[in-house]
Design a protein around this motif. Sequence first.
Motif, PDB file in Angstrom:
ATOM      1  N   PRO A 259      10.568  74.266  24.110  1.00 46.72           N
ATOM      2  CA  PRO A 259      10.800  72.941  23.524  1.00 46.72           C
ATOM      3  C   PRO A 259      12.244  72.780  23.063  1.00 46.72           C
ATOM      4  O   PRO A 259      12.813  73.685  22.441  1.00 46.72           O
ATOM      5  CB  PRO A 259       9.829  72.893  22.341  1.00 46.72           C
ATOM      6  CG  PRO A 259       9.279  74.250  22.191  1.00 46.72           C
ATOM      7  CD  PRO A 259       9.557  75.044  23.408  1.00 46.72           C
TER       8      PRO A 259
ATOM      9  N   ASP B 107      10.909  66.024  20.143  1.00 42.79           N
ATOM     10  CA  ASP B 107      11.168  67.209  20.946  1.00 42.79           C
ATOM     11  C   ASP B 107      10.522  67.085  22.328  1.00 42.79           C
ATOM     12  O   ASP B 107       9.561  66.343  22.499  1.00 42.79           O
ATOM     13  CB  ASP B 107      10.626  68.447  20.242  1.00 42.79           C
ATOM     14  CG  ASP B 107      11.376  68.721  18.945  1.00 42.79           C
ATOM     15  OD1 ASP B 107      12.240  67.905  18.590  1.00 42.79           O
ATOM     16  OD2 ASP B 107      11.098  69.750  18.304  1.00 42.79           O
ATOM     17  N   ALA B 108      11.068  67.838  23.281  1.00 43.25           N
ATOM     18  CA  ALA B 108      10.532  67.773  24.639  1.00 43.25           C
ATOM     19  C   ALA B 108      10.795  69.086  25.353  1.00 43.25           C
ATOM     20  O   ALA B 108      11.700  69.830  24.984  1.00 43.25           O
ATOM     21  CB  ALA B 108      11.175  66.629  25.407  1.00 43.25           C
ATOM     22  N   THR B 109      10.003  69.364  26.364  1.00 46.15           N
ATOM     23  CA  THR B 109      10.231  70.568  27.160  1.00 46.15           C
ATOM     24  C   THR B 109      11.234  70.252  28.263  1.00 46.15           C
ATOM     25  O   THR B 109      11.538  69.087  28.531  1.00 46.15           O
ATOM     26  CB  THR B 109       8.922  71.054  27.799  1.00 46.15           C
ATOM     27  OG1 THR B 109       8.482  70.060  28.736  1.00 46.15           O
ATOM     28  CG2 THR B 109       7.845  71.258  26.751  1.00 46.15           C
TER      29      THR B 109
END
Lengths: 120, 120
Positions: free
Chosen positions: A69, A29-31
């Motif tokens: 996220p 996951d990433a912002t």
Amino acid sequence: MAADPLSRVFAALADPTRRDMVARLAVGDATVGELAAPYDVTVQAVSKHLRVLEDAGLVSRSREAQRRPVHLEAEVFDLMTKWIERYRRQAEERYRRLDDVLRSMPDDDAPPTTQERNPS
Amino acid sequence: MAADPLSRVFAALADPTRRDMVARLAVGDATVGELAAPYDVTVQAVSKHLRVLEDAGLVSRSREAQRRPVHLEAEVFDLMTKWIERYRRQAEERYRRLDDVLRSMPDDDAPPTTQERNPS
DNA sequence: TCCTTCATCAACCTCTTGGTTGAGTAGGAC
DNA sequence: GTCCTACTCAACCAAGAGGTTGATGAAGGA
């Protein structure tokens, strides 16, 4: 926006930047900011890309303080692979049959025509 | 037009009319007129769709008197399935590992955060 | 030769897409 | 409270996509 899910998924992945983001999200996951960092575009543009991916069902977004996220939803891939596999198998099966027909014909016969390839 | 092959293939299949044509061509080769018949658009529009499919490598066109039989090239599908499978497997592998981590944690622990889902 | 059929090319129109900038919102940090 | 960070919304713009009509090309039939 395309109405049917399959069109949305294919269209979403037709953009190399979005495919790149999917590749990044497959790792974890990433912002939005993290996803935007590698590219020479504004964070707003990335936000738009994410909306396209979200509408296609490829990603989901939660909330975590100010951060949002982004999470890859891999299940939608099945939609595509099922569609693809169906017609690929169908086409391959057709060739197998065509080859059988060609093998059963004398060597001096005419090359295959549309009619021969498309028996109705 | 998109430069990279993968973008071209995905974009070509993002249109329901073109997917429909691929489905039709999986049954057997067809002329432009035959392909146009089921749709409420001009034959010129269909010709444009076929050009998109051809540029993506999904179909090829030969010549046969005035007719231009269209032929499905199933090999390009592999490009897509390889891309899709790669990231789907990666994502699934990631979940498997995440599940292991969660199972090894005490029940009263906090829910998973971005950091936990994205170990770097 | 002229006509008909099958398909493409060219110009045009409208809607969408991917990008921008600027303003606004949500939620810590001070 | 006032900042700062992270992100979204709104308006705009240029380029592309999917459609149209009209003209053209390519090949067989009269």
